[in-house]
Design a protein around this motif. Sequence first.
Motif, PDB file in Angstrom:
ATOM      1  N   MET A  40       4.874  60.997  62.701  1.00  0.00           N
ATOM      2  CA  MET A  40       5.832  60.720  61.541  1.00  0.00           C
ATOM      3  C   MET A  40       5.548  59.347  61.821  1.00  0.00           C
ATOM      4  N   LYS A  41       5.468  58.803  60.538  1.00  0.00           N
ATOM      5  CA  LYS A  41       5.267  57.077  60.308  1.00  0.00           C
ATOM      6  C   LYS A  41       6.635  56.548  59.698  1.00  0.00           C
ATOM      7  N   ILE A  42       7.150  55.711  60.203  1.00  0.00           N
ATOM      8  CA  ILE A  42       8.312  54.859  59.745  1.00  0.00           C
ATOM      9  C   ILE A  42       7.873  53.552  59.523  1.00  0.00           C
ATOM     10  N   VAL A  43       8.329  53.130  58.194  1.00  0.00           N
ATOM     11  CA  VAL A  43       7.862  51.725  58.014  1.00  0.00           C
ATOM     12  C   VAL A  43       8.986  51.003  57.771  1.00  0.00           C
ATOM     13  N   CYS A  44       9.598  49.744  58.219  1.00  0.00           N
ATOM     14  CA  CYS A  44      10.675  49.028  57.996  1.00  0.00           C
ATOM     15  C   CYS A  44       9.935  47.728  57.287  1.00  0.00           C
ATOM     16  N   PHE A  45      10.741  47.823  56.184  1.00  0.00           N
ATOM     17  CA  PHE A  45      10.460  47.077  55.090  1.00  0.00           C
ATOM     18  C   PHE A  45      11.614  46.143  54.678  1.00  0.00           C
ATOM     19  N   GLY A  46      11.274  44.796  54.584  1.00  0.00           N
ATOM     20  CA  GLY A  46      12.611  43.991  54.477  1.00  0.00           C
ATOM     21  C   GLY A  46      12.176  42.362  54.546  1.00  0.00           C
ATOM     22  N   ASP A  47      13.245  41.682  54.824  1.00  0.00           N
ATOM     23  CA  ASP A  47      13.025  40.205  54.740  1.00  0.00           C
ATOM     24  C   ASP A  47      12.905  39.734  56.047  1.00  0.00           C
ATOM     25  N   SER A  48      13.103  38.518  56.589  1.00  0.00           N
ATOM     26  CA  SER A  48      13.134  37.835  57.902  1.00  0.00           C
ATOM     27  C   SER A  48      13.740  38.600  58.889  1.00  0.00           C
ATOM     28  N   LEU A  49      14.780  39.311  58.679  1.00  0.00           N
ATOM     29  CA  LEU A  49      15.594  40.114  59.546  1.00  0.00           C
ATOM     30  C   LEU A  49      14.669  41.210  60.159  1.00  0.00           C
ATOM     31  N   THR A  50      14.022  41.790  59.250  1.00  0.00           N
ATOM     32  CA  THR A  50      13.040  43.019  59.683  1.00  0.00           C
ATOM     33  C   THR A  50      11.780  42.368  60.517  1.00  0.00           C
ATOM     34  N   ARG A  51      11.260  41.058  60.079  1.00  0.00           N
ATOM     35  CA  ARG A  51      10.035  40.664  60.647  1.00  0.00           C
ATOM     36  C   ARG A  51      10.474  40.055  61.837  1.00  0.00           C
ATOM     37  N   GLY A  52      11.873  39.667  62.245  1.00  0.00           N
ATOM     38  CA  GLY A  52      12.250  39.334  63.206  1.00  0.00           C
ATOM     39  C   GLY A  52      12.010  37.868  63.516  1.00  0.00           C
ATOM     40  N   ILE A  53      12.468  37.161  62.520  1.00  0.00           N
ATOM     41  CA  ILE A  53      12.833  35.758  62.387  1.00  0.00           C
ATOM     42  C   ILE A  53      13.948  35.256  62.819  1.00  0.00           C
ATOM     43  N   SER A  54      14.077  34.333  63.754  1.00  0.00           N
ATOM     44  CA  SER A  54      15.203  33.774  64.151  1.00  0.00           C
ATOM     45  C   SER A  54      15.264  32.418  64.703  1.00  0.00           C
ATOM     46  N   TYR A  55      16.373  31.646  64.685  1.00  0.00           N
ATOM     47  CA  TYR A  55      16.450  30.209  65.221  1.00  0.00           C
ATOM     48  C   TYR A  55      16.552  30.283  66.672  1.00  0.00           C
ATOM     49  N   VAL A  56      15.531  29.713  67.462  1.00  0.00           N
ATOM     50  CA  VAL A  56      15.494  29.726  68.753  1.00  0.00           C
ATOM     51  C   VAL A  56      15.413  28.421  69.145  1.00  0.00           C
ATOM     52  N   LYS A  57      16.198  27.695  69.970  1.00  0.00           N
ATOM     53  CA  LYS A  57      16.184  26.281  70.308  1.00  0.00           C
ATOM     54  C   LYS A  57      15.661  25.393  69.221  1.00  0.00           C
ATOM     55  N   GLY A  58      16.364  25.623  68.198  1.00  0.00           N
ATOM     56  CA  GLY A  58      16.161  24.641  66.797  1.00  0.00           C
ATOM     57  C   GLY A  58      14.879  24.724  66.031  1.00  0.00           C
ATOM     58  N   ARG A  59      14.363  26.027  66.405  1.00  0.00           N
ATOM     59  CA  ARG A  59      13.195  26.135  65.551  1.00  0.00           C
ATOM     60  C   ARG A  59      13.245  27.797  65.133  1.00  0.00           C
ATOM     61  N   LEU A  60      12.470  28.051  63.932  1.00  0.00           N
ATOM     62  CA  LEU A  60      12.281  29.158  63.429  1.00  0.00           C
ATOM     63  C   LEU A  60      11.189  30.076  64.348  1.00  0.00           C
ATOM     64  N   ARG A  61      11.348  31.022  64.788  1.00  0.00           N
ATOM     65  CA  ARG A  61      10.365  31.887  65.702  1.00  0.00           C
ATOM     66  C   ARG A  61      10.675  33.181  65.278  1.00  0.00           C
ATOM     67  N   ILE A  62       9.437  34.016  65.910  1.00  0.00           N
ATOM     68  CA  ILE A  62       9.330  35.523  65.702  1.00  0.00           C
ATOM     69  C   ILE A  62       9.936  35.969  67.161  1.00  0.00           C
ATOM     70  N   ILE A  63      11.000  36.884  66.962  1.00  0.00           N
ATOM     71  CA  ILE A  63      11.440  37.209  68.277  1.00  0.00           C
ATOM     72  C   ILE A  63      10.989  38.721  68.649  1.00  0.00           C
ATOM     73  N   LYS A  64      10.669  39.000  69.772  1.00  0.00           N
ATOM     74  CA  LYS A  64      10.135  40.164  70.107  1.00  0.00           C
ATOM     75  C   LYS A  64      11.401  41.389  70.124  1.00  0.00           C
ATOM     76  N   GLU A  65      12.637  40.798  69.992  1.00  0.00           N
ATOM     77  CA  GLU A  65      13.632  41.827  70.125  1.00  0.00           C
ATOM     78  C   GLU A  65      14.130  41.972  68.597  1.00  0.00           C
ATOM     79  N   ASN A  66      13.257  42.527  67.725  1.00  0.00           N
ATOM     80  CA  ASN A  66      13.697  42.557  66.278  1.00  0.00           C
ATOM     81  C   ASN A  66      13.823  44.197  66.162  1.00  0.00           C
ATOM     82  N   TYR A  67      14.500  44.577  65.129  1.00  0.00           N
ATOM     83  CA  TYR A  67      14.923  46.014  65.294  1.00  0.00           C
ATOM     84  C   TYR A  67      13.644  46.898  65.229  1.00  0.00           C
TER      85      TYR A  67
END
Length: 169
Positions: free
Chosen positions: A1-28
């Motif tokens: 079974m293949k599940i594709v997560c399709f979306g914007d930066s919330l899907t990608r895992g972009i967040s502000y960390v210490k004042g900078r945009l970063r890709i976080i590993k704890e994305n959905y």
Amino acid sequence: MKIVCFGDSLTRGISYVKGRLRIIKENYPNSLAKLTESLPFVEVLNKGVFNDNSDLLVSRIEKDVMSENPDIVLIEVGGNDCNFHWEEVAKNPDGNHEPIVPIERYLENITQLVKQVQDKHVTPFLLTLPPLDPARYYRSIADKFGHSIGISFPMSEVLNIGMGCIIAN
């Protein structure tokens, strides 16, 4: 079974960390992959793109999603659709300003995305934007509506609240 997560930066895992945009590993998508790692037949793909809106998802669904031959597509988009052209707002703060994607077009885009997925006999799931305070939000929903929607577990049994998901024991 293949599940594709399709979306914007919330899907990608972009967040502000210490004042900078970063890709976080704890994305959905990564959380979903971890939850299903004991199931070797499940593959989770992250097709989230920073700053995407529903117009851009429509333009890339065939290339980025349907070409993967998914069984399930999780669609999360909306935050960037309701953004504004901030230079225009700064020049005329009291004027009427349209969001980047007006609500009517947003609804047309979502309808088109769902139809394109369903036309290939793939199951689409629409995800909402996460609440600002998820624990408080889900506690309120469970307290207010739990009895009428079949939530029969006490909040103390909730294992994890966050990333827009409730995982209960």
